[in-house]
Scaffold this motif. Structure first.
Motif, PDB file in Angstrom:
ATOM      1  N   LYS A  88       5.027 -29.490  26.506  1.00 52.05           N
ATOM      2  CA  LYS A  88       4.660 -30.511  25.523  1.00 52.05           C
ATOM      3  C   LYS A  88       5.021 -31.924  25.988  1.00 52.05           C
ATOM      4  O   LYS A  88       4.598 -32.901  25.387  1.00 52.05           O
ATOM      5  CB  LYS A  88       5.354 -30.221  24.188  1.00 52.05           C
ATOM      6  CG  LYS A  88       4.862 -28.958  23.496  1.00 52.05           C
ATOM      7  CD  LYS A  88       5.560 -28.750  22.165  1.00 52.05           C
ATOM      8  CE  LYS A  88       5.049 -27.506  21.458  1.00 52.05           C
ATOM      9  NZ  LYS A  88       5.705 -27.296  20.134  1.00 52.05           N
ATOM     10  N   LEU A  89       5.827 -32.016  27.051  1.00 51.06           N
ATOM     11  CA  LEU A  89       6.251 -33.321  27.560  1.00 51.06           C
ATOM     12  C   LEU A  89       5.415 -33.790  28.749  1.00 51.06           C
ATOM     13  O   LEU A  89       5.795 -34.753  29.429  1.00 51.06           O
ATOM     14  CB  LEU A  89       7.727 -33.265  27.977  1.00 51.06           C
ATOM     15  CG  LEU A  89       8.736 -33.009  26.861  1.00 51.06           C
ATOM     16  CD1 LEU A  89      10.137 -32.836  27.448  1.00 51.06           C
ATOM     17  CD2 LEU A  89       8.732 -34.151  25.848  1.00 51.06           C
ATOM     18  N   GLN A 149       4.457 -37.508  28.609  1.00 53.04           N
ATOM     19  CA  GLN A 149       5.613 -38.376  28.824  1.00 53.04           C
ATOM     20  C   GLN A 149       6.057 -38.384  30.289  1.00 53.04           C
ATOM     21  O   GLN A 149       6.482 -39.415  30.812  1.00 53.04           O
ATOM     22  CB  GLN A 149       6.772 -37.939  27.924  1.00 53.04           C
ATOM     23  CG  GLN A 149       6.604 -38.291  26.454  1.00 53.04           C
ATOM     24  CD  GLN A 149       5.710 -37.322  25.710  1.00 53.04           C
ATOM     25  OE1 GLN A 149       5.292 -36.302  26.250  1.00 53.04           O
ATOM     26  NE2 GLN A 149       5.403 -37.632  24.464  1.00 53.04           N
ATOM     27  N   SER A 178      11.370 -40.633  25.709  1.00 56.79           N
ATOM     28  CA  SER A 178      10.148 -41.064  25.021  1.00 56.79           C
ATOM     29  C   SER A 178       9.498 -39.930  24.236  1.00 56.79           C
ATOM     30  O   SER A 178       8.817 -40.173  23.236  1.00 56.79           O
ATOM     31  CB  SER A 178       9.145 -41.634  26.032  1.00 56.79           C
ATOM     32  OG  SER A 178       8.751 -40.654  26.966  1.00 56.79           O
ATOM     33  N   GLY A 179       9.709 -38.683  24.668  1.00 54.92           N
ATOM     34  CA  GLY A 179       9.084 -37.566  23.984  1.00 54.92           C
ATOM     35  C   GLY A 179       9.905 -36.965  22.872  1.00 54.92           C
ATOM     36  O   GLY A 179       9.418 -36.138  22.103  1.00 54.92           O
ATOM     37  N   SER A 198       8.436 -37.460  19.306  1.00 62.38           N
ATOM     38  CA  SER A 198       7.116 -36.877  19.092  1.00 62.38           C
ATOM     39  C   SER A 198       7.165 -35.368  18.868  1.00 62.38           C
ATOM     40  O   SER A 198       6.233 -34.791  18.309  1.00 62.38           O
ATOM     41  CB  SER A 198       6.205 -37.186  20.279  1.00 62.38           C
ATOM     42  OG  SER A 198       6.659 -36.556  21.449  1.00 62.38           O
TER      43      SER A 198
END
Length: 325
Positions: free
Chosen positions: A177-178, A181, A233-234, A237
């Motif tokens: 999922k990253l 990023q 950064s991730g 989210s």
């Protein structure tokens, strides 16, 4: 069709004491496959395994794969089934089964069972993906698909590399999922630091497995910087969803039936700040290393990145009267 076809296979994983057939669990097994398994291994690999399972054409590797898939399916299917297990649906509405011999389990017992299934589902999924990684030359359909757990075009391409670069380890399904990023961390931090020419050379050599001795030295800095910056950064989210209501903050993970509240903003901001600081430190170290050894990196010397003033390191020691920051 499903990868769990009869109650005997199910009972090998979860000791169900009352079910005599698989029928009451079939819908939850199908949903568990669609929700938890297929998004991780992909339809191509799932269909390949299903076809071999249907005709009993499984060699030793695929038998092990089937076993690991069945385990994660069973735990997640049981997790989905638990809320319905004690209910009776009929013309009189929804009722709870109860008589002089049996009574409804206490809430804490149900909660503990859900937690155990949820944790087992997570662990068995991670073991399944780790096994497929170790046998990627066997499971070529999966390795050639978008579901492959290695991000082939990234410097930090695997969960193992990511986890050795950050403080908090993550599961493979979270690592995938990253991917955005990780790409952004490279483009926003690594590429401007090393210059376009060296950045392209690193990617070409990295993808081909032909990193030069000098470029191997850079990868330690790049992996540390990229992993921490991408995680920072991730982080937010992972708890955010976009649906018909707009942008919502998730309270239910894929493997959670009950409300699971995200960490408080204060806790999240502290961790994000620490990850960001760690990542930026490694970017500075990368830049300083390149300036200290610029003669070994002609593409860096020829780039606009080399025209930027380098980061200066001050050797502050405890015996000095003044510290420079």
């Amino acid at each position: 069709m499903a990868l769990l076809k009869n109650i005997a296979e199910f009972k090998k994983i979860i000791p169900v004491t009352v079910a005599s057939t698989i029928e009451p669990l079939e819908s939850d097994i199908a949903l568990a496959e669609e929700t938890f398994l297929i998004p991780q291994i992909g339809y191509s690999a799932y269909n390949e395994l299903q076809a071999k399972y249907d005709v009993n054409d499984l060699d030793a590797d695929f038998k092990t794969l089937l076993n690991k898939c069945q385990r994660t399916i069973a735990y997640n299917a049981w997790l989905l089934y638990i809320p319905k297990a004690q209910l009776i649906f009929g013309d009189e509405g929804i009722r709870i089964a109860s008589n002089e011999h049996f009574k409804t389990a206490f809430n804490w017992q149900i909660d503990d069972l859900e937690d155990a299934c949820r944790n087992a589902g997570d662990v068995t999924m991670e073991l399944l993906l780790a096994y497929m990684e170790s046998k990627s030359t066997v499971f070529t359909t999966w390795a050639g698909s978008d579901a492959f757990t290695h991000l082939k075009d990234r410097f930090v391409y695997s969960t193992d590399i990511f986890n050795r670069s950050v403080v908090r380890k993550i599961y493979r399904r979270v690592f995938r999922k990253l991917s955005v990023q990780l790409r952004n961390a490279e483009l926003w931090y690594i590429k401007p630091t090393v210059g376009s020419g060296l950045y392209d050379e690193l990617h070409t050599q990295h993808s081909a497995g032909t990193l030069s001795a000098n470029n191997v030295k850079l990868m330690e800095y790049i992996e540390l910087a990229t992993a921490n910056l991408a995680f920072a950064s991730g982080f937010a989210s992972l708890a955010i969803d976009v649906n018909d209501l707009g942008i919502t903050e998730g309270y239910n993970a894929d493997t959670k039936q009950k409300n699971l509240k995200p960490a408080a903003k204060e806790s999240r901001s502290d961790m994000v700040s620490a990850l960001q600081t760690e990542g930026e430190k490694h970017v500075r170290d990368l830049s300083q290393f390149l300036y200290d050894n610029h003669a070994d990196y002609p593409l860096f010397e020829a780039s606009t990145a080399y025209n930027v003033e380098p980061y200066t390191k001050f050797n502050n020691t405890i015996d000095k009267k003044h510290y420079v920051v």
